[in-house]
Design an enzyme around this catalytic site. Structure first.
Site, PDB file in Angstrom:
ATOM      1  N   ASP A  34       0.857  -1.185   0.000  1.00  0.00           N
ATOM      2  CA  ASP A  34       0.000   0.000   0.000  1.00  0.00           C
ATOM      3  C   ASP A  34       0.896   1.238   0.000  1.00  0.00           C
ATOM      4  O   ASP A  34       1.785   1.358   0.842  1.00  0.00           O
ATOM      5  CB  ASP A  34      -0.890  -0.022   1.249  1.00  0.00           C
ATOM      6  N   CYS A  74      -6.954   3.634  -1.918  1.00  0.00           N
ATOM      7  CA  CYS A  74      -6.914   2.191  -1.633  1.00  0.00           C
ATOM      8  C   CYS A  74      -7.994   1.368  -2.319  1.00  0.00           C
ATOM      9  O   CYS A  74      -7.711   0.539  -3.188  1.00  0.00           O
ATOM     10  CB  CYS A  74      -6.976   1.975  -0.125  1.00  0.00           C
TER      11      CYS A  74
END
Length: 553
Positions: A34, A74
């Site tokens: 991430d 995300c």
């Protein structure tokens, strides 16, 4: 008896063919981190931090030099990767609204076609996740006040030179994944597919700001900081605030970055971020080591990528939610049997390409309408694969919080074109990536022909004015429903979601702004490029007229 013997021979032949297919179909392991800046996977970015396992993939596999997220946040980004479709097709508008729980992913198709499958760690692509604060900020981004949505970015050092495991949840998931390789994959007669989602190097929540605070703390230990080359840490140039594009200024303000930062603060944030990348690299390394120890590596395709990047104080911002390179450029490295080694690919690619690529690797035909294209022709040594036509552009779009207009990025050749909202009410941006790597010079007015050409291509891919209107209607309806569900508790709940600029000074005025916004007509004709309401922050100069200067004291 003859019939029974024939049937037995037939079964043996089928079983043998099945084993043969399993032997020729490689295993697939994907590690997705991430907020990993893709520019760190090749020079000169790779010099700033030691990433031995990224380098391992780079030397023995293929590195894509121009890989992009399809949405720099995300859930929508992961939704695109898992579904193989652009954000506007799945309507994955923000971190709350993404794929339906029953959506078919490439992992589902692998399982249906004989693969042993396992997904661990951060998945984050179905609707309903993330905080109430996060979704409300996305829904109300068109309201006539600026929300200060994040804590000021800070660094925090923990432990000592022996402190290795900082992000404990990621390490736990990595341990489980490597244990699965040793205990389940190694003993299976099926090819397997394993996905590991990491949270690193996403910044941590700033706990002192309460449960609704965003992730604004860059946290690491001396062990990982040792992996960072301080002499290669650059201090990014910033435009004067008055010269910033109004959408960029809005983002800077909501990310709490409009104040003064010292050069040491900026370098520290960047150093801590790179150290967090080094820790993520070690988790990738543990996965590779498990494959090697079990003898599975030679028949496994390993893919490393990320959902988006991290600005790390470039353009006076941290976090993502931007089309600037630090936020939108992602790593993509692929290594495996019968694939090229030490290759660097310049073609423009994006995360939607992974869906058809994984299926192609597994010899499974793709079904349905996909936005992506297989990358296997760019990777494979096999003569059977010619270099099929791949689009010479990539699309990324953003509709979530910290940005007050739907944003569409088309990267084509040397150009990056960024259009906003309906294409009329907010001025576009155009950057020549080859000459202006820091993206400080908006040349949209200088190259009107290029702007017009790229806008035409963009409109052929997505009717973005219509999509922007759809998002606005969704935001209003979603917020109105949430507002209604709270009843009398609404004022108290929304006042506590974030520190709002002037909210505490004039609660009634801000509530009145929301009421006026909700009372606007929801029946705007779709598809028409009409003028829409624009936040007061757009009053700031939209055209860059000043030379870029460093705004750090």
């Amino acid at each position: 008896m003859k019939i029974e013997m024939f049937y037995l021979i037939f079964l043996c032949q089928m079983y043998g063919q099945s084993l043969c297919r399993n032997e020729t179909r490689p295993n697939i392991v994907m590690v997705m981190s991430d907020a990993f800046d893709g520019r760190l996977t090749f020079d000169p970015g790779s010099k700033v931090v030691q990433l031995p396992y990224v380098n391992y993939l780079r030397e023995l596999g293929t590195t894509f030099l121009n890989a992009y997220t399809n949405s720099p946040i995300c859930c929508p980004s992961r939704a695109a990767m898992w579904s193989g479709q652009f954000v506007h097709l799945t309507q994955s508008w923000n971190n709350y609204k993404c794929l339906d729980a029953n959506a078919t992913t490439w992992m589902d198709l692998l399982e249906a076609n004989g693969y042993l499958t396992k997904s661990m760690g951060k998945l984050d692509y179905t609707s309903g996740s993330h905080s109430v604060s996060n979704r409300v900020e996305a829904w109300t981004r068109d309201v006539q006040f600026v929300l200060r949505q994040e804590g000021r970015p800070v660094t925090r050092l923990v432990g000592n030179m022996s402190t290795v495991r900082i992000m404990r949840k990621d390490w736990e998931n990595t341990d489980k994944a490597t244990q699965w390789i040793h205990q389940r994959a190694a003993s299976s007669h099926q090819p397997f597919a394993l996905y590991l989602g990491l949270n690193l190097p996403h910044p941590y929540k700033t706990e002192s700001l309460g449960p609704t605070a965003g992730g604004s703390t860059f946290l690491t230990s001396p062990y990982w900081l040792k992996k960072v080359s301080s002499e290669h840490i650059t201090v990014p140039k910033w435009l004067p605030i008055a010269a910033m594009h109004p959408v960029d200024y809005y983002s800077t303000s909501t990310k709490n970055c409009s104040g003064v930062f010292t050069e040491d603060e900026v370098k520290s944030i960047r150093a801590f971020y790179y150290a967090m990348c080094a820790e993520a690299d070690a988790m990738l390394g543990q996965m590779i080591s498990a494959l090697r120890e079990t003898g599975l590596l030679d028949n496994t395709v390993v893919i490393f990528t990320a959902d988006h990047g991290e600005l790390a104080m470039e353009h006076r911002q941290f976090y993502k939610m931007s089309m600037f390179e630090g936020s939108s450029h992602v790593p993509l490295l692929v290594m495996g049997p019968r694939l090229m080694s030490g290759l660097q690919v310049n073609e423009l690619v994006s995360l939607v390409d992974l869906y058809p690529t994984v299926l192609d690797i597994a010899s499974i035909p793709a079904v349905g309408i996909l936005s992506g294209h297989t990358l296997l022709p760019l990777l494979s040594k096999a003569s059977a694969f010619s270099k099929k036509q791949h689009p010479d552009w990539v699309l990324s779009e953003y509709h979530g919080c910290n940005v007050n207009a739907s944003t569409y990025m088309l990267r084509s050749g040397r150009w990056k074109y960024i259009a906003y909202a309906d294409g009329l009410s907010v001025s576009p941006q155009l950057f020549d990536i080859t000459r202006d790597k820091e993206e400080l010079h908006n040349v949209a007015l200088k190259f009107l022909d290029v702007q017009a050409h790229l806008d035409k291509i963009l409109l052929s891919i997505v009717d973005y004015p219509k999509v922007s209107t759809t998002v606005q209607l969704y935001n209003k309806k979603s917020f109105a429903a949430w507002h209604h569900s709270l009843g009398r508790n609404y004022s108290q709940v929304i006042a506590n979601l974030r520190w709002h600029v002037d909210w505490q000074k004039d609660v009634l005025a801000n509530e009145r702004a929301i009421d006026n916004w909700l009372s606007d007509s929801l029946s705007r004709a779709s598809g028409q490029r009409k003028h829409q309401w624009v936040s007061p922050t757009f009053a700031i100069l939209a055209k860059v007229t000043a030379e870029p200067t460093l705004q750090i004291t």
